[in-house]
Design a protein around this motif. Structure first.
Motif, short mmCIF file in Angstrom:
data_model
loop_
_atom_site.label_atom_id
_atom_site.label_comp_id
_atom_site.label_asym_id
_atom_site.label_seq_id
_atom_site.Cartn_x
_atom_site.Cartn_y
_atom_site.Cartn_z
N GLY A 325 45.90 55.26 48.02
CA GLY A 325 47.31 54.99 48.25
C GLY A 325 47.86 53.90 47.35
O GLY A 325 47.14 53.30 46.56
N ALA A 326 49.16 53.69 47.46
CA ALA A 326 49.84 52.68 46.64
C ALA A 326 50.75 51.84 47.52
O ALA A 326 51.15 52.25 48.61
N THR A 327 51.06 50.66 47.04
CA THR A 327 52.08 49.86 47.72
C THR A 327 53.45 50.39 47.29
O THR A 327 53.62 50.91 46.20
N LEU A 328 54.42 50.24 48.17
CA LEU A 328 55.75 50.81 47.93
C LEU A 328 56.75 49.67 47.75
O LEU A 328 56.90 48.81 48.64
N LYS A 335 63.05 42.41 39.89
CA LYS A 335 62.32 41.73 40.96
C LYS A 335 61.80 42.77 41.94
O LYS A 335 62.43 43.79 42.18
N LYS A 336 60.60 42.49 42.50
CA LYS A 336 59.97 43.42 43.44
C LYS A 336 60.14 42.94 44.87
O LYS A 336 59.96 41.77 45.18
N TYR A 337 60.47 43.91 45.74
CA TYR A 337 60.58 43.64 47.16
C TYR A 337 59.88 44.77 47.91
O TYR A 337 60.06 45.94 47.58
N ALA A 338 59.07 44.43 48.89
CA ALA A 338 58.41 45.48 49.68
C ALA A 338 59.47 46.29 50.42
O ALA A 338 60.40 45.73 51.02
N VAL A 339 59.36 47.60 50.37
CA VAL A 339 60.29 48.46 51.10
C VAL A 339 60.12 48.22 52.60
O VAL A 339 59.00 48.10 53.10
N THR A 340 61.23 48.13 53.31
CA THR A 340 61.22 47.80 54.74
C THR A 340 60.26 48.71 55.52
O THR A 340 60.31 49.93 55.41
N GLY A 341 59.38 48.07 56.29
CA GLY A 341 58.46 48.81 57.15
C GLY A 341 57.20 49.30 56.48
O GLY A 341 56.37 49.97 57.11
N THR A 342 57.00 48.96 55.19
CA THR A 342 55.83 49.49 54.47
C THR A 342 54.77 48.43 54.18
O THR A 342 53.66 48.77 53.78
N GLY A 344 51.80 46.00 54.08
CA GLY A 344 50.50 46.01 54.74
C GLY A 344 49.85 47.38 54.79
O GLY A 344 48.73 47.51 55.30
N TYR A 345 50.52 48.39 54.25
CA TYR A 345 49.98 49.75 54.25
C TYR A 345 50.05 50.33 52.84
O TYR A 345 50.78 49.85 51.99
N ASP A 362 46.34 56.70 57.69
CA ASP A 362 46.15 55.39 58.30
C ASP A 362 46.85 55.37 59.66
O ASP A 362 48.06 55.13 59.76
N MET A 363 46.10 55.65 60.71
CA MET A 363 46.68 55.78 62.04
C MET A 363 47.12 54.44 62.63
O MET A 363 47.87 54.41 63.61
N THR A 364 46.67 53.33 62.04
CA THR A 364 47.11 52.03 62.58
C THR A 364 48.62 51.87 62.44
O THR A 364 49.26 51.23 63.29
#
Length: 388
Positions: A325-328, A335-342, A344-345, A362-364
């Motif tokens: 997988g990849a980070t989103l 500038k980079k910002y983590a997409v809301t709700g993504t 840690g996965y 990833d069921m967690t």
């Protein structure tokens, strides 16, 4: 400017009404914001700040026997009652009447309206439904532009407090107080609807009659046997429809209605309430950004030797995975910002995931959503008792 086929001067045709005449004590004016020290213009009525749109009121908690009562076409009705378009209001009313007639399957009545122009489209139920939806869109657009920020044929510059929505909001404030004075709890008000726990036929009839005094018609949409309100926009409600078969275990069967993203999420909705079989689509998450674009960054995947930075765009569907997988990210102004709700996965796009034979989801991610929803209900009472 053209409206309903005729030239219109909005300043002459629009009828502006001072709502304080109809609702004594209503004020639209400056109110000091103690945090900023500045005056903010807002609407106040009966010791409440009502806002400039629909009125919202909530008493979060778990309730039973909750009657749901909706005003039929509140904003269009307010336009009629205010005669907001002067001589053109009658034309607008005809659109609303036609739409309601079609909604209630009264095709004969609908066919007589607007000089019979709708009749050719009422012979087939599918065509009639499409026409009803089209009329709804037009009706709502016209209401919306009465308070738009840009000049248009339906806007009056004197209408700074959005009197169409405001009339309905002030009415709902009066209704809330009237129901409470009858000794009932008002669990939730959302623009044109009211939810009353432990409702009796008498209080339902009272609300119906109270609405008529202001020109509004209420419809009793139903009564929820179980109802949990988490905040002013999120709730889960169940209508009792029978008992489970012995093979499925003892307990009641409910038809569940979820409002708000937390309970509407398919994994949450199915695992906590309906117990339907999960499908691949239930594990796909749609993400979107309003500013910038999304990218999948595979660079931090320790199992992947080739670095990769994949452009997605503003909207995409993804699956959280344990491997490959990849980070989103959302990229804006370099500038980079983590997409809301993504955060840690790790994610892969839906189309890619659908073709992986041994996909390791990833069921967690989904279990955390389920736990959050469980705890939101359990905060107000026993979850097990609520769904039993």
């Amino acid at each position: 400017k053209i409206i309903f086929g005729e030239e219109k001067n909005p300043q002459k045709s629009f009828v502006y009404t001072d709502l304080s005449e109809m609702f004594p004590g209503y004020v639209y004016g400056p109110l000091r914001n103690e945090l900023t020290g500045k005056d903010v213009w807002c609407s106040t009525y009966r010791d409440e700040i009502t806002g400039e749109g629909g009125y919202v009121y909530a008493e979060p908690g778990i309730y039973e026997n909750v009657a749901l009562l909706d005003v039929a076409s509140m904003h269009p009705t307010s336009i009629e009652l205010l005669n907001a378009f002067g001589p053109y209001t009658e034309n607008y009313s005809a659109l609303k009447t036609a739409r309601l007639a079609i909604k209630h399957k009264d095709y004969e009545k609908a066919g007589t309206l607007l000089n019979g122009k709708l009749k050719p489209y009422l012979g087939d139920p599918d065509d009639a439904d499409a026409l009803s939806y089209a009329l709804k869109i037009v009706i709502n657009i016209v209401y919306g532009v009465t308070s738009a920020s840009f000049p248009n044929s339906f806007k009056d510059n004197r209408n700074v407090d959005n009197i169409v929505a405001k009339r309905g909001a002030l009415f709902m404030v009066d209704l809330k107080h009237a129901v409470q004075e009858k000794g009932f709890t008002v669990a939730h008000i959302k623009t044109d609807s009211i939810k009353i726990p432990d409702a009796t036929p008498e209080i339902i009839a009272f609300v119906m009659e109270f609405g008529k005094k202001y020109g509004y018609d209420f419809e009793h949409e139903g009564t929820y046997d179980k109802f949990c309100l988490v905040n002013d926009a999120v709730y889960i409600a169940g209508e009792l429809i029978g008992r489970r078969q012995e093979s499925d275990g003892e307990g009641n069967l409910y038809k569940w209605t979820a409002v708000g993203a937390q309970f509407q999420h398919p994994y949450v909705f199915k695992t906590l309430f309906t117990h339907e079989e999960l499908t691949f689509d239930d594990f796909c998450e749609t993400k979107s950004v309003k500013q910038g674009v999304m990218y999948l960054d595979f660079n931090k995947d320790p199992l992947r030797k080739v670095t990769e930075f994949v452009h997605v765009g503003r909207t995409g569907s993804f699956v959280p995975v344990l491997t490959d997988g990849a980070t989103l990210w959302r990229i804006k102004d370099d500038k980079k910002y983590a997409v809301t709700g993504t955060k840690g996965y790790r994610w892969i796009e839906r189309d890619v995931a659908a073709n992986i034979k041994d996909l390791k989801i990833d069921m967690t991610y989904f279990e955390n959503l389920r736990i959050d929803a469980f705890e939101a209900i359990d905060f107000y009472g026993d979850f097990g008792r609520f769904v039993s």
